[in-house]
Design a protein around this motif. Structure first.
Motif, PDB file in Angstrom:
ATOM      1  N   ARG A  74      47.426  21.631  43.979  1.00  0.00           N
ATOM      2  CA  ARG A  74      47.531  21.608  45.247  1.00  0.00           C
ATOM      3  C   ARG A  74      46.571  20.403  46.231  1.00  0.00           C
ATOM      4  O   ARG A  74      45.523  20.499  45.826  1.00  0.00           O
ATOM      5  N   ILE A  75      47.304  20.210  47.417  1.00  0.00           N
ATOM      6  CA  ILE A  75      46.192  19.465  48.210  1.00  0.00           C
ATOM      7  C   ILE A  75      45.688  20.361  49.546  1.00  0.00           C
ATOM      8  O   ILE A  75      46.825  20.896  50.140  1.00  0.00           O
ATOM      9  N   ALA A  76      44.757  20.511  49.765  1.00  0.00           N
ATOM     10  CA  ALA A  76      44.261  21.485  51.109  1.00  0.00           C
ATOM     11  C   ALA A  76      43.470  20.572  52.097  1.00  0.00           C
ATOM     12  O   ALA A  76      42.572  20.044  51.651  1.00  0.00           O
ATOM     13  N   PRO A  77      43.705  21.056  53.437  1.00  0.00           N
ATOM     14  CA  PRO A  77      42.530  20.435  54.130  1.00  0.00           C
ATOM     15  C   PRO A  77      41.180  20.951  53.865  1.00  0.00           C
ATOM     16  O   PRO A  77      41.014  22.179  53.497  1.00  0.00           O
ATOM     17  N   ARG A  78      40.170  20.310  54.309  1.00  0.00           N
ATOM     18  CA  ARG A  78      38.969  20.553  53.973  1.00  0.00           C
ATOM     19  C   ARG A  78      38.263  20.883  55.193  1.00  0.00           C
ATOM     20  O   ARG A  78      38.295  20.289  56.116  1.00  0.00           O
ATOM     21  N   LEU A  79      37.505  21.980  55.246  1.00  0.00           N
ATOM     22  CA  LEU A  79      36.644  22.348  56.319  1.00  0.00           C
ATOM     23  C   LEU A  79      35.557  21.256  56.731  1.00  0.00           C
ATOM     24  O   LEU A  79      35.093  20.947  56.018  1.00  0.00           O
ATOM     25  N   GLY A  80      35.928  21.059  57.969  1.00  0.00           N
ATOM     26  CA  GLY A  80      35.172  19.835  58.649  1.00  0.00           C
ATOM     27  C   GLY A  80      35.802  18.485  58.527  1.00  0.00           C
ATOM     28  O   GLY A  80      35.289  17.616  59.048  1.00  0.00           O
ATOM     29  N   GLY A  81      37.032  18.562  57.949  1.00  0.00           N
ATOM     30  CA  GLY A  81      37.873  17.231  57.795  1.00  0.00           C
ATOM     31  C   GLY A  81      37.673  16.862  56.378  1.00  0.00           C
ATOM     32  O   GLY A  81      37.140  17.025  55.542  1.00  0.00           O
ATOM     33  N   GLY A  82      39.028  16.027  56.174  1.00  0.00           N
ATOM     34  CA  GLY A  82      39.298  15.531  54.865  1.00  0.00           C
ATOM     35  C   GLY A  82      40.089  16.409  54.139  1.00  0.00           C
ATOM     36  O   GLY A  82      40.571  17.278  54.522  1.00  0.00           O
ATOM     37  N   TRP A  83      40.096  16.314  52.733  1.00  0.00           N
ATOM     38  CA  TRP A  83      40.884  16.891  51.886  1.00  0.00           C
ATOM     39  C   TRP A  83      40.217  17.354  50.593  1.00  0.00           C
ATOM     40  O   TRP A  83      39.349  16.586  50.159  1.00  0.00           O
ATOM     41  N   GLN A  84      40.792  18.424  50.165  1.00  0.00           N
ATOM     42  CA  GLN A  84      40.424  19.065  48.746  1.00  0.00           C
ATOM     43  C   GLN A  84      41.629  18.986  47.905  1.00  0.00           C
ATOM     44  O   GLN A  84      42.857  19.209  48.193  1.00  0.00           O
ATOM     45  N   VAL A  85      41.466  18.510  46.272  1.00  0.00           N
ATOM     46  CA  VAL A  85      42.462  18.757  45.560  1.00  0.00           C
ATOM     47  C   VAL A  85      41.762  19.887  44.566  1.00  0.00           C
ATOM     48  O   VAL A  85      40.802  19.735  44.055  1.00  0.00           O
ATOM     49  N   VAL A  86      42.699  20.514  44.339  1.00  0.00           N
ATOM     50  CA  VAL A  86      42.609  21.854  43.632  1.00  0.00           C
ATOM     51  C   VAL A  86      43.575  22.055  42.517  1.00  0.00           C
ATOM     52  O   VAL A  86      44.701  21.455  42.299  1.00  0.00           O
ATOM     53  N   ASP A  87      43.101  22.520  41.371  1.00  0.00           N
ATOM     54  CA  ASP A  87      43.886  22.789  40.153  1.00  0.00           C
ATOM     55  C   ASP A  87      44.583  24.195  40.272  1.00  0.00           C
ATOM     56  O   ASP A  87      44.690  24.928  41.401  1.00  0.00           O
ATOM     57  N   ALA A  88      45.619  24.488  39.337  1.00  0.00           N
ATOM     58  CA  ALA A  88      46.054  25.739  39.233  1.00  0.00           C
ATOM     59  C   ALA A  88      45.334  27.041  39.512  1.00  0.00           C
ATOM     60  O   ALA A  88      45.990  28.020  39.908  1.00  0.00           O
ATOM     61  N   GLY A  89      44.042  26.992  39.053  1.00  0.00           N
ATOM     62  CA  GLY A  89      43.129  28.161  39.287  1.00  0.00           C
ATOM     63  C   GLY A  89      42.261  28.240  40.531  1.00  0.00           C
ATOM     64  O   GLY A  89      41.872  29.128  40.828  1.00  0.00           O
ATOM     65  N   GLY A  90      42.607  27.078  41.340  1.00  0.00           N
ATOM     66  CA  GLY A  90      41.873  27.302  42.497  1.00  0.00           C
ATOM     67  C   GLY A  90      40.794  26.472  42.400  1.00  0.00           C
ATOM     68  O   GLY A  90      39.992  26.525  43.737  1.00  0.00           O
ATOM     69  N   ALA A  91      40.099  25.874  41.560  1.00  0.00           N
ATOM     70  CA  ALA A  91      39.071  25.211  41.236  1.00  0.00           C
ATOM     71  C   ALA A  91      39.178  23.739  42.051  1.00  0.00           C
ATOM     72  O   ALA A  91      40.330  23.185  41.921  1.00  0.00           O
ATOM     73  N   VAL A  92      38.220  23.452  42.734  1.00  0.00           N
ATOM     74  CA  VAL A  92      38.209  22.161  43.502  1.00  0.00           C
ATOM     75  C   VAL A  92      37.842  21.368  42.447  1.00  0.00           C
ATOM     76  O   VAL A  92      36.847  20.959  41.613  1.00  0.00           O
ATOM     77  N   LEU A  93      39.099  20.196  42.176  1.00  0.00           N
ATOM     78  CA  LEU A  93      38.870  18.964  41.340  1.00  0.00           C
ATOM     79  C   LEU A  93      37.770  18.025  42.105  1.00  0.00           C
ATOM     80  O   LEU A  93      37.233  17.452  41.277  1.00  0.00           O
TER      81      LEU A  93
END
Length: 624
Positions: free
Chosen positions: A422-441
C-alpha cells in the motif's frame, strides 16, 4: 487539426565580404560586424541584468529565439562559469528553424569563437544532435548547464514548449526580413512561458517589435544600442491581469528524497534521472533487482519508428531513443549498450519503395536513418536479408539487467528488498510505502510507482481506484505475455539488429535473441514450443540463411509480461489529486524507449526545469 509536416531545412555557412557570417535565406547577418560576443554581452546579458539576477538562485532559465551559431549561448555560459555567485543550474531553451549540421557548426566556431572557449565549443559539438525536428536536450558542464534545442518553425514550436523563463533573448533576423519571429502572436506565445518578473532584451528597436511586446504584457523601454544601432529594446513581463495557462514555477523541494517502487527498466530510469540532480533515492523491489546475470531477458533492442508526416508516435519514440543515447553514453561500450545499428526490413517487396519514398518526404539526415537495398542491408547484417528497407545507425542492442544494475549503482541511490502492498499519506506530508504486514518499507516526499503491471493493483489497494478514477486509462492496463527464443550463435551474425515482423539481435554470450510473441489472456508467461515455432518463422522471414542452420535441440527460451495500456503508450505523470505521488508505467514493448525519457520527464517536473518533450506529446503520455 494537426499541422502539415514541414521538413527541417539546415543552414549552410556563408559570409559577407567582411567575413561576418551571413544567411542567404534571410539576406541578413548573424551578428553585428563589431562582434557577436560583445553584442551578446551588451544586448542580451546586460539587457536582462545578468549575471546579477541569477545570483542566490537554485536555477535560472533563459529562452532564446534564434540559436544561430551559438555564440550568444556560449557568451551566456561563459558568464555563468566566471561568476562565483552563479545559480546552481542554468537552463537554456533555444528555438531554431534552420540549424547547422555538426560539421558546419564546427567550421564556424573554429573561426568565430574566442580562443579560450574551446572547451565549451567542444562540449557543444560533442553533444550536437542530428538535425531532426523536435526538442533535443544537451547536458553540459557535468549537467549543471542544459541546452534544449527546439528545431522547427518558431510559430509551431513555441506553443509546444513547457518552461518558466526568467529571461528572453529575442534574436531572430531583422523584422523586415523575418517578420514571423517578431509577430504579436509569437510574443504572446512567449509570454505564456514567462515566469513572474521575467525580462526580455533584443537588439531590435522597431516600433512593431515594441508594440508586439506590449500587447503580450511586457513593459518596454529603449536603451542605447550596439554596433551602430542607436537603440535596443528591453522589457519586463508585467501583465495587467492573471492569464490562464501562464507558466508555473514549482517550489524547490525542501528535501530531495524520493521512493521509487520497481527496480526494472522503468524504475532504474527514474531513479537515475533523480540521482543526477542530487536527489536521494530509495528503490524498492521485491527481489531487489538481483536476478542472476546472464539469465532471463538477456538482450533487447531499441529502435525508433518512422511514420508518414512524422506522426506523434514516431516523434515520441524518436525522443525516447535520443534521450536514451545521451543518458546511457557512459555504458555505450558494446557490452551493456551496443550501438550496432538496426536494419528495419520491409515486410514485403512492395513496401520497400514506400519506405524509401517516405524518407524522401521526411528529409531526415543519413546519420539518423537512410534507405538500404537488399544488398546493402545484407552487407550491414553480415548475412543475407530477405529484402531492403531502412537503416538506423543509432539502433541499440541493450542488456536490460546489466543496464539496470549500472543505473542503480549511481551515487545517491539505495536499493532495498521489499514488496509494496500500500501507499499511504505520511503525517506531516509526503508518503509511506508499507508491506502486507503494515511495516513501513520506505517513506519520502515523492513516491514514483514504476512497477509495471503491479502499479494499478498497488494504487487500487491504496484506495486510488475509486469513483472518478477507475475509468482512467491507467486502470485499463492489460498483461500480455511474450516469449523470446535463444539460439546458439555459431558466428557473429547478424552484426546489427535486424527487425521487421519480429527481430533478431547480434549474439550475446553465445546466443542470438529472436522475438517475440504476443499472447493475450495467458494464465502464465511461459516459453513454449509453439512460441519457439512462431519466433523461428519470424527468423526465416528476416534472415533465411540463418534460419536454415537452426538445430531444434539447442533452443532455449524466456518469457515475461508486458504491461499494456489502451493506445500502447505509457502513463508518466503525477496523480492529479495526490501531490507527490507519481506513476511511470505501462511501457508495453518499448520499455527501453521510455526509460530515460520518462525519468527526465519526472525529474524535470519536480525540479521546475524546461520539459524535454513537447506539450502535445506530454499530453499523450500524461495521467488521464
Amino acid at each position: 487539426m494537426a499541422p502539415v509536416f514541414t521538413p527541417l531545412i539546415p543552414s549552410r555557412p556563408a559570409f559577407e565580404a567582411g567575413g561576418v557570417p551571413y544567411s542567404p535565406r534571410y539576406g541578413d547577418i548573424y551578428h553585428a560586424a563589431q562582434g557577436a560576443i560583445e553584442q551578446a554581452r551588451h544586448v542580451f546579458l546586460a539587457g536582462n541584468a545578468l549575471p546579477e539576477r541569477w545570483r542566490g538562485r537554485e536555477r535560472f532559465t533563459v529562452c532564446e529565439t534564434g540559436f544561430g551559431l551559438g555564440l550568444t549561448f556560449l557568451a551566456l555560459w561563459r558568464a555563468w562559469r566566471d561568476d562565483p555567485q552563479r545559480c546552481g543550474r542554468l537552463h537554456v531553451v533555444s528555438v531554431e528553424a534552420h540549424p547547422f549540421a555538426r560539421e558546419d557548426l564546427a567550421q564556424l566556431l573554429a573561426t568565430q569563437a574566442p580562443p579560450g572557449w574551446q572547451d565549451m565549443a567542444s562540449q557543444l559539438l560533442a553533444a550536437w544532435p542530428p538535425l531532426l525536428p523536435g526538442l533535443h536536450r544537451l547536458d553540459l558542464d557535468g549537467g549543471r548547464v542544459t541546452l534544449t534545442l527546439a528545431f522547427g518553425l518558431a510559430e509551431r514550436v513555441v506553443p509546444q514548449l513547457r518552461l518558466a523563463a526568467d529571461a528572453f533573448f529575442l534574436d531572430g533576423f531583422s523584422p523586415a526580413r523575418n517578420p514571423e519571429m517578431w509577430s504579436e502572436s509569437l510574443m504572446k506565445g512567449l509570454a505564456k512561458l514567462a515566469a513572474p518578473g521575467a525580462t526580455a532584451a533584443t537588439w531590435a528597436s522597431a516600433g512593431a517589435v515594441r508594440r508586439a511586446l506590449q500587447a503580450a504584457g511586457f513593459e518596454v523601454e529603449k536603451r542605447p544600442g550596439f554596433g551602430g544601432k542607436r537603440h535596443m529594446t528591453v522589457a519586463r513581463f508585467s501583465p495587467r491581469f492573471a492569464r490562464p495557462g501562464a507558466a508555473r514555477v514549482p517550489p524547490a523541494p525542501a528535501a530531495r528524497h524520493a521512493v521509487v517502487v520497481g527496480a526494472g527498466v522503468a524504475g532504474s530510469g527514474v531513479a537515475h534521472a533523480l540521482a543526477l540532480r542530487g536527489w536521494r533515492v530509495t528503490v524498492l523491489d521485491a527481489a531487489a533487482g538481483l536476478a542472476p546475470a546472464g539469465t532471463g531477458h538477456v538482450a533487447a533492442a531499441l529502435t525508433p519508428v518512422l511514420a508518414k508526416d512524422d506522426a506523434p508516435r514516431a516523434r515520441l519514440t524518436r525522443a525516447g531513443a535520443l534521450r536514451a543515447a545521451a543518458r546511457w553514453a557512459p555504458w555505450m561500450d558494446g557490452h551493456i549498450v551496443d550501438r550496432c545499428g538496426t536494419v528495419q526490413q520491409a515486410k514485403s517487396d512492395g513496401q520497400v519503395a514506400g519506405m524509401h519514398a517516405m524518407l524522401e518526404v521526411l528529409g531526415f539526415p543519413a546519420e539518423w536513418v537512410r534507405p538500404v537495398t537488399q544488398e546493402e542491408a545484407s552487407a550491414l547484417a553480415g548475412c543475407r536479408t530477405s529484402r531492403g528497407g531502412v537503416f538506423f545507425p543509432g539502433g541499440l542492442r541493450v542488456r536490460p539487467h546489466a543496464l539496470c544494475q549500472a543505473l542503480l549503482a549511481s551515487p545517491g541511490i539505495e536499493l532495498r528488498a521489499g514488496r509494496a502492498a500500500r501507499i499511504a499519506p505520511r503525517l506531516g506530508g509526503g508518503w509511506q510505502v508499507v508491506d502486507a504486514g503494515g511495516a513501513v518499507l520506505a517513506e519520502g516526499g515523492v513516491v514514483v510507482l514504476a512497477n509495471a503491471g503491479d502499479a494499478p493493483r498497488l494504487l487500487a489497494d491504496s484506495g486510488w481506484a475509486g469513483p472518478g478514477r477507475a475509468d482512467c486509462r491507467f486502470f485499463q492496463q492489460k498483461r500480455i505475455a511474450g516469449q523470446i527464443t535463444l539460439l546458439p550463435a555459431d558466428t557473429g551474425q547478424p552484426r546489427c539488429v535486424v527487425a521487421g515482423d519480429g527481430y533478431v539481435l547480434p549474439p550475446v554470450d553465445g546466443y542470438r535473441v529472436v522475438g517475440s510473441t504476443y499472447v493475450h489472456d495467458a494464465e502464465e508467461a511461459a516459453a513454449t514450443q509453439a512460441g519457439h515455432a512462431l519466433n523461428l518463422d519470424r527468423l526465416a522471414r528476416l534472415l533465411p540463411e540463418l534460419a536454415a542452420r537452426v538445430e531444434p535441440g539447442a533452443i532455449r527460451g524466456w518469457a515475461g509480461w508486458r504491461a499494456v495500456l489502451p493506445g500502447r503508450l505509457p502513463v508518466i505523470g503525477e496523480l492529479p489529486d495526490a501531490p507527490g505521488l507519481w506513476v511511470a508505467a505501462g511501457y508495453a514493448s518499448r520499455g527501453l524507449s521510455w526509460s530515460a525519457l520518462a525519468g527526465d520527464i519526472v525529474a524535470a517536473s519536480l525540479e521546475g526545469e524546461p520539459m524535454p518533450l513537447e506539450g502535445d506529446l506530454l499530453r499523450m503520455v500524461g495521467w488521464r
